[in-house]
Scaffold this motif. Structure first.
Motif, short mmCIF file in Angstrom:
data_model
loop_
_atom_site.label_atom_id
_atom_site.label_comp_id
_atom_site.label_asym_id
_atom_site.label_seq_id
_atom_site.Cartn_x
_atom_site.Cartn_y
_atom_site.Cartn_z
N PHE A 562 0.83 -1.20 0.00
CA PHE A 562 0.00 0.00 0.00
C PHE A 562 0.87 1.26 0.00
CE2 PHE A 562 -2.14 3.34 2.45
CZ PHE A 562 -3.26 3.54 1.65
N VAL A 563 1.94 1.24 0.77
CA VAL A 563 2.85 2.39 0.78
C VAL A 563 3.47 2.60 -0.60
CG1 VAL A 563 4.99 3.28 1.76
CG2 VAL A 563 3.31 2.18 3.24
N ALA A 564 3.84 1.50 -1.28
CA ALA A 564 4.41 1.63 -2.63
C ALA A 564 3.40 2.24 -3.59
CB ALA A 564 4.85 0.25 -3.12
N LEU A 565 2.14 1.81 -3.50
CA LEU A 565 1.11 2.39 -4.36
C LEU A 565 0.92 3.87 -4.07
CD1 LEU A 565 -1.52 -0.49 -4.19
CD2 LEU A 565 -0.13 0.12 -6.16
N THR A 566 0.97 4.21 -2.80
CA THR A 566 0.80 5.62 -2.44
C THR A 566 1.99 6.45 -2.90
OG1 THR A 566 -0.46 4.91 -0.50
CG2 THR A 566 0.34 7.17 -0.51
N ALA A 567 3.20 5.89 -2.78
CA ALA A 567 4.39 6.64 -3.18
C ALA A 567 4.44 6.95 -4.66
CB ALA A 567 5.64 5.85 -2.77
N LEU A 568 3.70 6.18 -5.47
CA LEU A 568 3.69 6.43 -6.92
C LEU A 568 3.10 7.80 -7.25
CD1 LEU A 568 2.58 3.04 -8.50
CD2 LEU A 568 4.78 4.18 -8.78
N VAL A 569 2.15 8.26 -6.47
CA VAL A 569 1.45 9.49 -6.82
C VAL A 569 1.79 10.64 -5.88
CG1 VAL A 569 -0.45 8.24 -7.86
CG2 VAL A 569 -0.53 8.73 -5.44
N VAL A 570 2.87 10.52 -5.13
CA VAL A 570 3.29 11.56 -4.19
C VAL A 570 4.38 12.39 -4.84
CG1 VAL A 570 4.38 12.00 -1.97
CG2 VAL A 570 2.62 10.24 -2.16
N GLY A 571 4.35 13.68 -4.61
CA GLY A 571 5.37 14.58 -5.16
C GLY A 571 5.01 15.06 -6.55
N ASP A 572 5.83 16.00 -7.05
CA ASP A 572 5.58 16.56 -8.38
C ASP A 572 5.69 15.50 -9.46
OD1 ASP A 572 5.25 18.98 -7.16
OD2 ASP A 572 7.32 19.63 -7.49
N ARG A 573 6.71 14.64 -9.34
CA ARG A 573 6.86 13.58 -10.33
C ARG A 573 5.66 12.63 -10.30
NH1 ARG A 573 11.36 10.72 -12.74
NH2 ARG A 573 12.79 12.18 -11.73
N GLY A 574 5.23 12.25 -9.11
CA GLY A 574 4.09 11.34 -9.02
C GLY A 574 2.81 11.94 -9.55
N VAL A 575 2.59 13.23 -9.30
CA VAL A 575 1.38 13.88 -9.81
C VAL A 575 1.41 13.94 -11.33
CG1 VAL A 575 0.11 16.05 -9.85
CG2 VAL A 575 1.01 15.19 -7.69
N ALA A 576 2.57 14.27 -11.90
CA ALA A 576 2.67 14.34 -13.35
C ALA A 576 2.46 12.96 -13.98
CB ALA A 576 4.03 14.90 -13.74
N GLU A 577 3.05 11.94 -13.37
CA GLU A 577 2.89 10.59 -13.94
C GLU A 577 1.45 10.09 -13.78
OE1 GLU A 577 7.48 9.18 -12.95
OE2 GLU A 577 5.79 8.27 -11.93
N ALA A 578 0.83 10.39 -12.65
CA ALA A 578 -0.56 9.97 -12.45
C ALA A 578 -1.49 10.71 -13.41
CB ALA A 578 -0.98 10.20 -11.01
N GLY A 579 -1.15 11.95 -13.77
CA GLY A 579 -1.98 12.69 -14.69
C GLY A 579 -2.07 12.07 -16.07
N ARG A 580 -1.03 11.35 -16.46
CA ARG A 580 -1.05 10.72 -17.78
C ARG A 580 -2.07 9.59 -17.86
NH1 ARG A 580 2.89 12.08 -21.27
NH2 ARG A 580 2.56 10.16 -22.45
N LEU A 581 -2.49 9.05 -16.75
CA LEU A 581 -3.51 8.00 -16.78
C LEU A 581 -4.85 8.53 -17.26
CD1 LEU A 581 -1.31 6.79 -14.77
CD2 LEU A 581 -3.21 5.57 -13.72
N ILE A 582 -5.07 9.83 -17.10
CA ILE A 582 -6.35 10.40 -17.51
C ILE A 582 -6.19 11.35 -18.70
CG2 ILE A 582 -7.40 10.15 -15.26
CD1 ILE A 582 -6.72 13.05 -14.67
N GLY A 583 -5.05 11.25 -19.40
CA GLY A 583 -4.89 12.02 -20.61
C GLY A 583 -4.10 13.30 -20.46
N ASP A 584 -3.53 13.56 -19.30
CA ASP A 584 -2.72 14.76 -19.13
C ASP A 584 -1.41 14.60 -19.91
OD1 ASP A 584 -1.76 17.16 -18.34
OD2 ASP A 584 -1.32 16.58 -16.28
N VAL A 585 -0.95 15.67 -20.51
CA VAL A 585 0.26 15.61 -21.34
C VAL A 585 1.45 16.25 -20.64
CG1 VAL A 585 -1.00 15.50 -23.51
CG2 VAL A 585 -0.50 17.73 -22.52
N SER A 586 1.47 16.25 -19.30
CA SER A 586 2.61 16.79 -18.57
C SER A 586 3.86 15.98 -18.91
CB SER A 586 2.36 16.75 -17.06
OG SER A 586 1.22 17.51 -16.73
N PRO A 587 4.99 16.65 -19.08
CA PRO A 587 6.21 15.91 -19.44
C PRO A 587 6.70 15.04 -18.29
CG PRO A 587 6.71 18.22 -19.02
CD PRO A 587 5.23 18.11 -18.98
N VAL A 588 7.12 13.84 -18.61
CA VAL A 588 7.67 12.90 -17.64
C VAL A 588 8.92 12.27 -18.24
CG1 VAL A 588 5.44 12.39 -16.60
CG2 VAL A 588 6.25 11.00 -18.49
#
Length: 980
Positions: A562-588
């Motif tokens: 659960f901590v690993a899943l949470t760490a995926l979307v934490v921080g600027d990098r995590g937010v940008a990467e999670a945004g791509r799941l819904i079509g966001d084009v933030s650079p990663v």
């Protein structure tokens, strides 16, 4: 003011009157309730008892039974009058019953007078037997004080003589107590000697304090020694005379240092005195079994220790003496004072208080090495106590917690001294915990100590020395790895222990080591690697759980997952990467993002495959599917994500012949949710325009999603879901759920495509093509329903489509956009008009629905007939309107001929309704005919006739007259046939 007083007096009088009335009512009710039997029954009970069976037999006789002969009653000699024995209630019954004003009539006045008063004994025992003796002892002590005061006031005696007389008086009281003891056979009351001895001890205390503080005849040291001597005498007398002397010794001994009058006490000497006094009181408490004496001594000693610490400015010798006093009070004296079942709790409380005081001594002493050494002695005492009694092992975590808190609150500690202190803490508590952990009696207490030492030691060290530099990052990563070896060593020591699976000792060590490994990653590796490390640690815990045959370790692994899943979307990098799941084009960064999401997805898949927690496997499988989709989203264009999510559904369902789709149902559900999320925006967009269309706003193609979004997000997913349901083996609930989702997306996709084909993008286009678009759409839905019924034999689906077509026609064509009152083009040629298909389709739909579901048609027959009547009227008047207006029926003017035509048309429709009602035998059509005819008649007479002249007026009346005659004849004939 006078009025107020009068009102108050009246209120009191009324309240008193009301109270008296209630009391009187209570007495009357009591008299009625307590009514006694007749005197004859009480005087001759045997005669009454003899009569009862006869009376009962008379009552029970039925009319059918013969009357029994009356037996003669034997003569009974009268007995002399006997007064029944009074029933005296018990004191408890009197106490529990309600107060009664009147005396019980059963009790005679003599019996009531002889009844003893209930509180008499308690009153006499308290005020006649107990209090006077103690009051006498106190009085003697007060008399001694008053005697001294009198001598002072009158100046009869010098201070020295007064003090000598006081000492003689106190000693005389003690001698008198001894005499009372020797005359025990005469006095037979131990409180006499106890009172005399207590008064004597109090007098001696008063004399010494007067000599020191009032006359200054002796110094503080002499007074201190005198008070200590009196305390010793009191403890000695308590062995002879009892507890009161011990109580005085307790109070006097603990108060003596404060009463001695010294402003600068000798701390070592005072600590030694307190230790001797408290130790003596504790020893006396144990020998005499006076638990209160030991508790009071320890409380007083703890108070003195706290006072000495708070005063501060303790030198080396004073600190050592105070520390040893705290150690004695917290550990030594409780062992000396208490025994039995309550001893453990009292010893534990004393040890906790001692640890707090020792921590205060260390903090106020500037965290000097001596103070840490004293704390080390206390820790050794804790460990020794816990080894002596297993129930006291809970004291050890208290000492460890205090030590870590002290180390954490150490301001700017020197590196070398801090290292030695931490090494000592780890050596004392860690070695003891490791030694006891897997031996008999080892428990979670030791397991928690090992974890606390490893984690707490690292936290305290980082708090003081971590400076967020590359060098410190590497250094503390190594320290965390070294700290992780401690719980790993504990796991290794207990690996072959057969009892390790009985509790959570092993899992505590495993989780502690895992946490330290993650902390080492946080120090030594880049921040974006945290999900990867946590996922690997969780996988290691899952493997360890399988090897160790301990399911609890797997639960710890779930937490890290659960901590690993949470760490995926934490921080600027995590937010940008999670945004791509819904079509966001933030650079990663594709490579690192793919590593992060892919590793977590792989570990989640391992848990879904190998975990023994069944409910957890469901969650892990769903999470693995979502995170795997997220990994793909980091590397592919966003326009491909919706099709990829849709294609994953049949791929998962048909991925293996050995796996049933039911086994992969959580993953399929996750992907279905992702597909629905992608479809959410076009569905919401379409729904918004659909809701506005319910209010009459045209649903234009220009406002709907384009064909690209429709194909990628709706049409393709709907087709793939349908294919999966068609080819897969699913339960009913899954088929209904997936079918509903596919149907909704498919229907919306088809509607959007249909709208794009007509391409009605403006209000002008809607006026000229709106009716045609709606009519064709309704025809397609009815045709699809007919095909589903006749070919596929899907009755429910067919009825759903037909119902949708009918609702669409009634709402939009008949109500909102009816050409009679809405601007809609119907065509210029009457025979080629759009009115015929627009109004014929609902008729066809109702007929088709009746053939598919005759039971429903029979149930709603009257509603269906009403709809047909309404549509017939609308079509007829719309067709008449078209003859005069052309394509657009909503015209501003009404020609005279059209107005007359409406009346004629109404009459004709009334005749038609009547004939149809006669033919089908439906009374509703005949009633509608009458209503329509009445409306036409009213219109002709009230409106048409007033505006007509000449032949038109005559023709209108002729038509109306013949129509009325014909309708009347038809009704008469129909009613006669009904009667026959």
């Amino acid at each position: 003011m006078l009025v107020t007083l009068v009102l108050i007096v009246l209120g009191v009088v009324l309240f008193d009157t009301r109270s008296r009335m209630k009391a009187l009512e209570s007495r009357l009710a009591l008299i009625e309730t307590d009514a006694r039997p007749a005197p004859s029954a009480a005087i001759w009970p045997s005669r009454t008892a003899a009569l009862r069976p006869v009376a009962a037999a008379v009552v029970r006789r039925t009319p059918e039974e013969p009357e029994a002969p009356i037996l003669p009653i034997p003569a009974v000699e009268p007995r002399p009058f006997e007064q029944p024995e009074p029933v005296v209630p018990s004191p408890a019954a009197v106490r529990d019953s309600a107060p009664v004003a009147a005396p019980d009539p059963i009790l005679s006045p003599e019996t009531q007078a002889a009844s003893p008063a209930r509180p008499g004994f308690a009153f006499e025992d308290l005020f006649g037997r107990r209090l006077p003796i103690w009051a006498g002892g106190i009085t003697l002590a007060v008399a001694g004080v008053l005697l001294v005061k009198y001598s002072i006031d009158t100046g009869l005696l010098s201070p020295v003589i007064r003090l000598m007389l006081g000492l003689l008086f106190g000693g005389g009281l003690i001698v008198a107590a001894e005499g009372a003891l020797r005359q025990e056979d005469r006095l037979r009351d131990p409180r006499v000697r106890q009172a005399l001895a207590g008064a004597g001890i109090a007098t001696l205390y008063a004399v010494i304090l007067t000599a020191a503080n009032l006359y200054h005849l002796i110094g503080p040291a002499t007074a201190f020694v005198g008070l200590a001597a009196v305390t010793a005498i009191a403890m000695g007398l308590s062995l002879r005379f009892g507890a009161p002397s011990a109580l005085l010794g307790l109070v006097g001994g603990l108060a003596a240092p404060a009463l001695a009058g010294s402003n600068e006490p000798n701390v070592p000497l005072l600590s030694c005195y307190l230790a001797l006094t408290i130790g003596g009181l504790c020893a006396l408490s144990r020998t005499q079994r006076w638990l209160w004496l030991g508790i009071g001594a320890l409380i007083g000693g703890a108070g003195w220790g706290s006072l000495l610490i708070l005063n501060g400015a303790l030198d080396l010798t004073a600190s050592l003496s105070v520390g040893l006093l705290i150690l004695a009070i917290g550990v030594g004296f409780p062992l000396l004072a208490f025994s039995g079942s309550k001893a453990i709790l009292l010893r534990a409380a004393s040890a906790v208080v001692a640890s707090a005081q020792m921590a205060a001594l260390v903090a106020t002493g500037g965290f000097a090495p001596l103070h840490w050494a004293l704390f080390g002695l206390l820790s050794i005492a804790f460990l020794w106590l816990s080894g002596r009694e297993a129930s006291l092992r809970r004291l050890v975590p208290v000492g460890l917690a205090v030590a870590l808190l002290l180390a954490g609150g150490w301001p700017s500690p020197p590196v070398l001294v801090f290292t030695f202190v931490m090494a000592g803490i780890i050596a004392l508590y860690g070695s003891a915990a490791l030694w006891r952990l897997w031996r008999p009696g080892g428990s979670l207490i030791e397991a928690g100590q090992v974890a606390a030492i490893a984690l707490g030691g690292l936290a305290v060290t980082a708090l003081h020395f971590y400076r967020a530099s590359p060098v410190d990052d590497v250094r503390f990563a190594l320290i965390a790895l070294v700290a992780a070896t401690l719980p790993m060593l504990a796991m290794a020591l207990g690996w072959n222990n057969p009892d390790r699976r009985d509790d959570s000792r092993f899992v505590v060590q495993a989780v502690s080591a895992a946490i330290l490994l993650v902390i080492a990653d946080g120090f030594g590796l880049p921040g974006w690697m945290m999900p990867v490390t946590v996922a690997l640690v969780s996988a290691a815990l899952l493997i360890l759980s399988d090897k160790a045959k301990d399911r609890r370790v797997e639960y710890g692994g779930w937490a890290f997952t659960f901590v690993a899943l949470t760490a995926l979307v934490v921080g600027d990098r995590g937010v940008a990467e999670a945004g791509r799941l819904i079509g966001d084009v933030s650079p990663v960064t594709p490579l690192s993002a793919l590593l992060r999401w892919g590793m977590v997805a792989a570990v989640a898949a391992v848990y879904a495959w190998r975990a023994r927690f069944a409910e957890g496997r469901v969650v892990a499988q769903a999470a693995a599917a979502i995170v795997a989709y997220g990994a793909v989203a980091q590397a592919v264009p966003t326009s491909w994500l919706a099709p990829i999510a849709a294609f994953s559904i049949p791929m998962l369902a048909f991925s293996s012949h050995r796996l049933s789709p039911q086994r992969l149902l959580p993953a399929l559900a996750s992907m279905l949710i992702i597909v629905l999320l992608w479809a959410a925006w076009p569905l919401i967009d379409w729904s918004g325009h659909g809701l506005l269309s319910l209010l009459g706003q045209p649903m234009l193609a220009s406002g709907l999603p384009d064909l690209s979004d429709m194909l990628r997000r709706l049409a393709l997913p709907a087709a793939l879901i349908g294919l999966t349901l068609w080819r897969g083996r699913f339960a009913t609930i899954e088929r209904w759920t997936g079918g509903a989702a596919a149907s909704i997306m498919g229907a919306v996709a088809v509607h959007i495509l249909y709208k794009q084909l007509f391409d009605i993008g403006s209000g002008f286009d809607f006026i000229h093509a709106g009716l045609a678009e709606r009519t064709l759409w309704e025809a397609l839905m009815l045709g699809a329903g007919y095909v589903l019924w006749r070919i596929a034999h899907y009755r429910v689906a067919a009825l759903s489509l037909i119902a949708a077509a009918l609702a669409h026609s009634l709402l939009y064509t008949m109500l909102l956009h009816n050409p009679l009152w809405a601007t809609q083009a119907v065509g210029s040629l009457p025979l080629l008009t759009l009115l015929i298909p627009a109004f014929a389709l609902p008729f066809f739909g109702l007929t088709l629905a009746g053939r598919i579901a005759p039971d429903l048609a029979l149930r709603f027959a009257r509603t269906i007939d009403a709809m047909r009547m309404l549509m017939t009227l609308m079509f007829a008047f719309a067709a008449l309107r078209q003859l005069f207006e052309g394509s657009l029926l909503k015209g501003p003017n009404l020609a005279v001929g059209e107005d007359i035509g409406r009346s004629v048309l109404a009459i004709g429709l009334a005749i038609g309704f009547l004939l149809w009602g006669i033919r089908t035998g439906k009374r509703d059509w005949r009633i509608a005919s009458l209503l329509l005819m009445l409306g036409a008649v009213a219109k002709v007479f009230l409106l048409d006739a007033s505006g007509l002249t000449g032949l038109l007026r005559i023709a209108s009346f002729l038509a109306l007259g013949f129509s009325l005659i014909g309708i009347g004849w038809l009704y008469n004939r129909q009613l006669k046939s009904d009667a026959d």
